[in-house]
Design an enzyme around this catalytic site. Sequence first.
Site, mmCIF file in Angstrom:
data_model
loop_
_atom_site.group_PDB
_atom_site.id
_atom_site.type_symbol
_atom_site.label_atom_id
_atom_site.label_comp_id
_atom_site.label_asym_id
_atom_site.label_seq_id
_atom_site.Cartn_x
_atom_site.Cartn_y
_atom_site.Cartn_z
ATOM 1 N N ARG A 206 10.527 -0.328 -4.086
ATOM 2 C CA ARG A 206 9.149 -0.810 -3.908
ATOM 3 C C ARG A 206 9.072 -2.290 -4.293
ATOM 4 N NH1 ARG A 206 7.137 4.886 -5.325
ATOM 5 N NH2 ARG A 206 7.579 4.540 -7.508
ATOM 6 N N ASP A 291 9.780 6.419 4.786
ATOM 7 C CA ASP A 291 10.302 7.165 3.627
ATOM 8 C C ASP A 291 9.965 8.651 3.776
ATOM 9 O OD1 ASP A 291 11.402 7.792 1.180
ATOM 10 O OD2 ASP A 291 9.652 7.163 0.018
ATOM 11 N N CYS A 331 16.174 10.797 1.678
ATOM 12 C CA CYS A 331 16.354 11.347 0.328
ATOM 13 C C CYS A 331 17.031 12.704 0.426
ATOM 14 C CB CYS A 331 15.014 11.451 -0.394
ATOM 15 S SG CYS A 331 13.830 12.491 0.454
HETATM 16 N N1 SAH Z 1 7.006 6.639 -0.131
HETATM 17 C C1 SAH Z 1 6.354 7.542 -1.045
HETATM 18 C C2 SAH Z 1 6.996 8.897 -1.114
HETATM 19 C C3 SAH Z 1 7.083 9.646 0.204
HETATM 20 S S1 SAH Z 1 7.424 11.339 0.066
HETATM 21 C C4 SAH Z 1 6.238 6.871 -2.415
HETATM 22 O O1 SAH Z 1 6.869 5.825 -2.646
HETATM 23 O O2 SAH Z 1 5.521 7.381 -3.262
HETATM 24 C C5 SAH Z 1 7.217 11.916 1.691
HETATM 25 C C6 SAH Z 1 5.774 12.063 2.154
HETATM 26 O O3 SAH Z 1 5.787 12.384 3.546
HETATM 27 C C7 SAH Z 1 4.974 13.146 1.484
HETATM 28 O O4 SAH Z 1 3.860 12.562 0.861
HETATM 29 C C8 SAH Z 1 4.508 14.089 2.633
HETATM 30 O O5 SAH Z 1 3.161 14.511 2.489
HETATM 31 C C9 SAH Z 1 4.643 13.185 3.830
HETATM 32 N N2 SAH Z 1 4.919 13.819 5.131
HETATM 33 C C10 SAH Z 1 5.717 14.867 5.422
HETATM 34 N N3 SAH Z 1 5.769 15.083 6.740
HETATM 35 C C11 SAH Z 1 4.982 14.146 7.324
HETATM 36 C C12 SAH Z 1 4.653 13.814 8.677
HETATM 37 N N4 SAH Z 1 5.151 14.498 9.695
HETATM 38 N N5 SAH Z 1 3.832 12.763 8.894
HETATM 39 C C13 SAH Z 1 3.327 12.044 7.859
HETATM 40 N N6 SAH Z 1 3.621 12.304 6.579
HETATM 41 C C14 SAH Z 1 4.440 13.331 6.304
#
Ligand code: SAH
Length: 387
Positions: A206, A291, A331
């Site tokens: 980040r 992510d 991840c």
């Molecule tokens: N970048 C974030 C963490 C991401 S975790 C940080 O730094 O805090 C992955 C996220 O993807 C989760 O919040 C989940 O709700 C979301 N997610 C899962 N499938 C998805 C989709 N098809 N479209 C959008 N978001 C999605």
Amino acid sequence: MKSGKDQSLMRYHPWVFSGAIKKTKGHFQEGDVVRVYNNKDEFLGLGHYQPGTIAVRVFSFTDQAVDEAYWRRKISRALDLRKRLGLWYQNHTNVFRLVNAEGDGMPGLIIDYYNGTAVMQAHSVGMYRLLRPLVDILQEVLGERLEAVYNKSAASLPHKAEVERDEGYLWGQASQDKVSENGLSFRVNWEEGQKTGFYVDQRDNRQLVRNYARNADVLNLFGYTGGFSVYAAAGGCKSVVSVDSSKKATELADQNMKLNFDESLNHAATARDAFEYLRESDDRFDLMILDPPAFAKHYNVLPNAIQGYKKLNRLAIQKIRSGGILFTFSCSQVMSRENFRKMAFTASANTGRKVRILGQMNQPPDHPVNIYHPEGEYLKGLILQVI
Ligand code: SAH
């Protein structure tokens, strides 16, 4: 253990697979501490027994008493590392991972520290049973900087585990849910949020986004509670959109932005499918963050997962503005660094655009990887420039 099946354990890999066990002696149940011996009856390790593919998670390779003093030493050592990393004494960061399972010699246990609250997550019954004794140890080791301990294990315990899945405060009550990371503020909801409440593992990445954000129009896909968006804004971006399929997450993303910046900031949080959003978006973004959650949790679905990552990255590379920067992550533990890079190569080649690698990303040092347990290295990312 069966003859020849003890090799990885001899090299300190901490897992005993059920198929490697020749015979068992005595009576034990899930969660009990067991001793592991090789075919010649020589001691190999002490670990927690858990019915399933990974039958024993070894936490000690020497034969010793496993008592309160033993676990206190482990927790103290874990805190020592975070002190060396400068995470304990800083005012601008008061959220970090205190215990990272195998990486800290405690397979099956995660502890994240959120400005006074320790959130514990057990992945085995052995560790789950240790949570209460660990509360006293945490109080002793963390002293006055600990005000509450929360157990967040209902979803992380093995599906078949025969235990009451309790969740909630084991000690104290958090007086606040606000944490600081690199001087930025976030509200963390460990009771309802994903994982232990926050993706602590993306802190350093980040911070990198912050350096690339000046004057950029930013798209933060799979943004959860807006971590990358807040950093992009702190880095002086022109606008930022946070997309996540969870409405709760996007609401919190909005709140986190307001916590740090005034209303004039150009931020929109939208609860949408990331693929769909990307497909329908124009080419106005010059910084994108991808992510996604782990598309594969097991090797048997890896080929499908690679297709998913490829599709996502191809779309992003197609859509990004010329000269744009893409932060792309996986991840997924089963997705190797090499496979991830190959995936990015194919996705780029499919678009016909010129792409170069500006940087490679990892998990931060408070998520250490035991060198004998490479499975612990799960987070990988690339910073790409699309010309
Ligand atoms: N970048 C974030 C963490 C991401 S975790 C940080 O730094 O805090 C992955 C996220 O993807 C989760 O919040 C989940 O709700 C979301 N997610 C899962 N499938 C998805 C989709 N098809 N479209 C959008 N978001 C999605």
